[in-house]
Design an enzyme around this catalytic site. Sequence first.
Site, short mmCIF file in Angstrom:
data_model
loop_
_atom_site.label_atom_id
_atom_site.label_comp_id
_atom_site.label_asym_id
_atom_site.label_seq_id
_atom_site.Cartn_x
_atom_site.Cartn_y
_atom_site.Cartn_z
N GLY A 100 -10.20 7.09 -1.67
CA GLY A 100 -10.28 7.78 -2.95
C GLY A 100 -10.63 9.24 -2.75
O GLY A 100 -11.57 9.57 -2.02
N GLY A 101 -9.87 10.12 -3.37
CA GLY A 101 -10.06 11.56 -3.17
C GLY A 101 -11.38 12.07 -3.70
O GLY A 101 -12.07 12.85 -3.03
N GLU A 155 -0.82 11.35 4.34
CA GLU A 155 -2.19 11.86 4.45
C GLU A 155 -2.28 13.26 5.05
O GLU A 155 -2.79 14.18 4.41
CB GLU A 155 -3.07 10.89 5.25
CG GLU A 155 -3.33 9.55 4.56
CD GLU A 155 -4.19 9.65 3.28
OE1 GLU A 155 -4.52 10.77 2.86
OE2 GLU A 155 -4.50 8.60 2.72
N THR A 159 -4.75 5.63 -4.41
CA THR A 159 -4.47 6.97 -4.93
C THR A 159 -4.24 6.94 -6.44
O THR A 159 -4.18 5.88 -7.06
CB THR A 159 -3.27 7.61 -4.18
OG1 THR A 159 -3.29 9.01 -4.38
CG2 THR A 159 -1.95 7.04 -4.64
N ASP A 182 0.87 -1.17 0.00
CA ASP A 182 0.00 0.00 0.00
C ASP A 182 0.91 1.23 0.00
O ASP A 182 2.11 1.13 0.33
CB ASP A 182 -0.88 -0.03 1.26
CG ASP A 182 -1.62 1.27 1.47
OD1 ASP A 182 -2.33 1.69 0.53
OD2 ASP A 182 -1.49 1.87 2.56
N GLU A 240 -14.07 10.37 -4.21
CA GLU A 240 -15.12 9.76 -3.38
C GLU A 240 -15.22 10.50 -2.04
O GLU A 240 -16.30 10.68 -1.48
CB GLU A 240 -14.80 8.28 -3.15
CG GLU A 240 -14.88 7.41 -4.40
CD GLU A 240 -13.65 7.46 -5.31
OE1 GLU A 240 -12.71 8.25 -5.03
OE2 GLU A 240 -13.61 6.72 -6.30
N ARG A 241 -14.06 10.94 -1.51
CA ARG A 241 -14.03 11.64 -0.22
C ARG A 241 -14.72 13.00 -0.34
O ARG A 241 -15.49 13.40 0.54
CB ARG A 241 -12.56 11.78 0.21
CG ARG A 241 -12.34 12.15 1.66
CD ARG A 241 -10.88 11.93 2.04
NE ARG A 241 -10.52 10.52 1.98
CZ ARG A 241 -9.33 10.05 1.63
NH1 ARG A 241 -8.35 10.88 1.32
NH2 ARG A 241 -9.10 8.76 1.62
N ASP A 261 -0.26 5.15 0.69
CA ASP A 261 -0.55 6.23 1.64
C ASP A 261 -0.62 5.68 3.06
O ASP A 261 -1.44 4.80 3.35
CB ASP A 261 -1.86 6.93 1.26
CG ASP A 261 -1.72 7.62 -0.08
OD1 ASP A 261 -0.79 8.44 -0.21
OD2 ASP A 261 -2.50 7.32 -1.01
C1 XBP Z 1 -5.33 6.10 0.57
C2 XBP Z 1 -6.50 6.86 0.15
C3 XBP Z 1 -6.39 7.85 -0.93
C4 XBP Z 1 -5.67 9.14 -0.59
C5 XBP Z 1 -6.01 10.22 -1.59
O1 XBP Z 1 -5.06 5.12 -0.36
O2 XBP Z 1 -7.57 6.65 0.66
O3 XBP Z 1 -7.70 8.15 -1.28
O4 XBP Z 1 -6.08 9.62 0.68
O5 XBP Z 1 -5.79 9.79 -2.86
P1 XBP Z 1 -3.96 3.93 -0.12
P2 XBP Z 1 -6.43 10.47 -4.17
O6 XBP Z 1 -3.66 3.89 1.36
O7 XBP Z 1 -4.62 2.69 -0.63
O8 XBP Z 1 -2.76 4.29 -0.94
O9 XBP Z 1 -6.88 11.85 -3.79
O10 XBP Z 1 -5.29 10.49 -5.16
O11 XBP Z 1 -7.57 9.59 -4.59
MG MG Z 2 -2.98 3.27 3.24
#
Ligand code: XBP
Ligand code: MG
Length: 246
Positions: free
Chosen positions: A52-53, A18, A120, A9, A55-56, A11
């Site tokens: 997902g950004g 984050e 991401t 993974d 989606e957030r 992030d």
């Molecule tokens: C973490 C997430 C992502 C990021 C933002 O994903 O939830 O949505 O916070 O990314 P992971 P985007 O831990 O699976 O890497 O804004 O680029 O969607």
């Molecule tokens: Mg993560």
Amino acid sequence: MNLQCVLWDVDGTLADTERDGHRLAFNMAFEEAGIERRWDEATYGALLKVTGGKERIRHDMAQGGMPALSDQDIASLHARKTAYYQQLMAEGRIPLRPGVRRLLEEIRDAGITQGVATTTTPAALDALIEHSLGREWFDIFAILAAGDIVPAKKPAPDIYTYAMRELGVAAANTLAMEDSENGLRSARAAGLRCVVTVNGYTRSQDFSAADLVVAELGDQPPVEVLHNPHQLTDLGIVTLAHLQQL
Ligand code: XBP
Ligand code: MG
């Protein structure tokens, strides 16, 4: 396990992206667009349950936090957010978490396949690899599975299933490295074993289904061990030998 593949993974796992990366970039994009909403640390922590950004943003809108935006507005806002995130990464603001480079290199030197499975965007992933990890990792990772490449984001298993299918590896021989409950659920639903390194946003989540939970992989012993169902010993830092015992 007969470990043949490690899927990382991004992030929260490779780096603490984050709070001082994605969150700041969202707020910069909101300000630029004339949107008054700001995501403070606590608000953002709660919003992280939505992966997902785009989606957030949509979720926050449904909750009344963001003003009404069309899908196209959200896509443009998110594109600007990604550009700001790339800028923050280029400024070298986000280092790798302790022990990440050490373990990545140990696994690479053992000839074991490694890849990325993240929610991401490819652009954000590329920025992290280029600025925090090093360009050579574009070639070392056998797959970079990111973003909207699959219809359902974590906690759905899709991104892990996709990566394993592309690599031709079996779940029984693949280990996921995660930092969140959504990530763990995704990995487990795809049939993978999973190591979790917690962070400030995820420490209190439910990781009872994980194969090992630590505060970090560690460069210096001892690391804090939070859940060790396989009763691994000598866990000063997390090494490849430990992963192979899961
Ligand atoms: C973490 C997430 C992502 C990021 C933002 O994903 O939830 O949505 O916070 O990314 P992971 P985007 O831990 O699976 O890497 O804004 O680029 O969607
Ligand atoms: Mg993560």
